[in-house]
Design an enzyme around this catalytic site. Structure first.
Site, PDB file in Angstrom:
ATOM      1  N   LYS A 297       0.831  -1.267   0.134  1.00  0.00           N
ATOM      2  CA  LYS A 297       0.012  -0.035   0.007  1.00  0.00           C
ATOM      3  C   LYS A 297       0.992   1.222   0.031  1.00  0.00           C
ATOM      4  O   LYS A 297       0.635   2.137  -0.904  1.00  0.00           O
ATOM      5  CB  LYS A 297      -0.840   0.128   1.170  1.00  0.00           C
ATOM      6  CG  LYS A 297      -2.038   1.427   1.027  1.00  0.00           C
ATOM      7  CD  LYS A 297      -2.683   1.242   2.472  1.00  0.00           C
ATOM      8  CE  LYS A 297      -1.806   2.489   3.274  1.00  0.00           C
ATOM      9  NZ  LYS A 297      -2.446   2.902   4.392  1.00  0.00           N
TER      10      LYS A 297
ATOM     11  N   ASP B 264      -6.582   0.771   0.937  1.00  0.00           N
ATOM     12  CA  ASP B 264      -6.733   1.133   2.625  1.00  0.00           C
ATOM     13  C   ASP B 264      -8.258   0.564   2.973  1.00  0.00           C
ATOM     14  O   ASP B 264      -8.884  -0.306   2.244  1.00  0.00           O
ATOM     15  CB  ASP B 264      -6.199   2.607   2.975  1.00  0.00           C
ATOM     16  CG  ASP B 264      -7.681   3.606   2.645  1.00  0.00           C
ATOM     17  OD1 ASP B 264      -8.455   2.818   1.727  1.00  0.00           O
ATOM     18  OD2 ASP B 264      -7.662   4.541   2.881  1.00  0.00           O
TER      19      ASP B 264
END
Ligand code: SF4
Length: 226
Positions: A125, A144
């Protein structure tokens, strides 16, 4: 316009609708260079962007680059980032990442995801956020909590693991929109599709969203067209 049926077509339609709704959607983490974005994204784990933005102005003033982080006392860094939670672990990651950037990359943040994920504290991420937002590279999709939740509600993945969800999304979201996808879904998650109380009847994505249609009790065969 007929309601798009395939996952790729629906993902493309989601991008178009949300771009219209949030024309200025962008990374909410305050930063002025790639290193600051790397630091802010490491800090954003398990907390909100707002909380990160509270600590980073002073943090970047005290530690204005990788050398300053590498030279710093880890306990002092931990104190400075206390409000973001998991501060000991994050301080270790920040120092480790700084040392790695200095030793392996001449003090410059690497551009490629495959290099970024080898830095301490950097997962897919964080790598996607930095690579995409600081360098304009589309090598992954940052998943997320908002991106994962909305992508599942939209029926574009069933995965709760962010890396598995990312793999699904990379197959169906147009590559040109990989960076925007995260920003748009985060904006929409905050504004309309919250975890506890999604406002489906007023959502522009309702026609594309299986969960929204189930929530409003719309029969599958009588769905409106988008
Ligand atoms: Fe979220 Fe409902 Fe919109 Fe689907 S229709 S994206 S569940 S608010």
């Amino acid at each position: 316009m007929a309601r798009p049926r395939g996952a790729k077509a629906r993902a493309t339609a989601v991008v178009a609708l949300l771009k219209e709704l949030y024309p200025v959607a962008r990374c909410a983490l305050q930063h002025s260079n790639a290193y600051e974005l790397l630091v802010a994204t490491i800090l954003s784990a398990q907390t909100t962007d707002e909380r990160v933005n509270l600590v980073t102005p002073e943090l970047f003033r005290r530690y204005p680059g990788p050398q300053a982080f590498a030279d710093a006392d880890q306990g002092e860094i931990a104190k400075a980032i206390f409000q973001t939670g998991f501060y000991n672990q994050k301080a270790r990651s920040l120092r480790g990442a700084a040392l790695a950037v200095l030793e392996r990359h001449g003090g410059k943040v690497p551009r490629r995801t495959e290099q970024l994920v080898r830095l301490p504290g950097v997962g897919r991420k964080t790598a996607a956020v930095v690579s995409g937002n600081a360098f304009g590279r589309r090598e992954g999709i940052a998943v997320d909590t908002h991106v994962g939740r909305l992508s599942r509600r939209l029926g574009l993945t069933t995965e709760t693991d962010p890396e598995r969800a990312e793999r699904d999304l990379m197959r169906i979201v147009p590559r040109s929109a990989w960076v925007e996808w995260s920003h748009l879904l985060i904006f929409h998650g905050r504004a309309v599709c919250s975890s506890r109380a999604p406002r489906c009847p007023e959502c522009v994505l309702l026609d594309l969203c299986p969960e929204g249609q189930a929530r409003v009790g719309r029969p599958a065969r009588s769905r409106r067209t988008a």
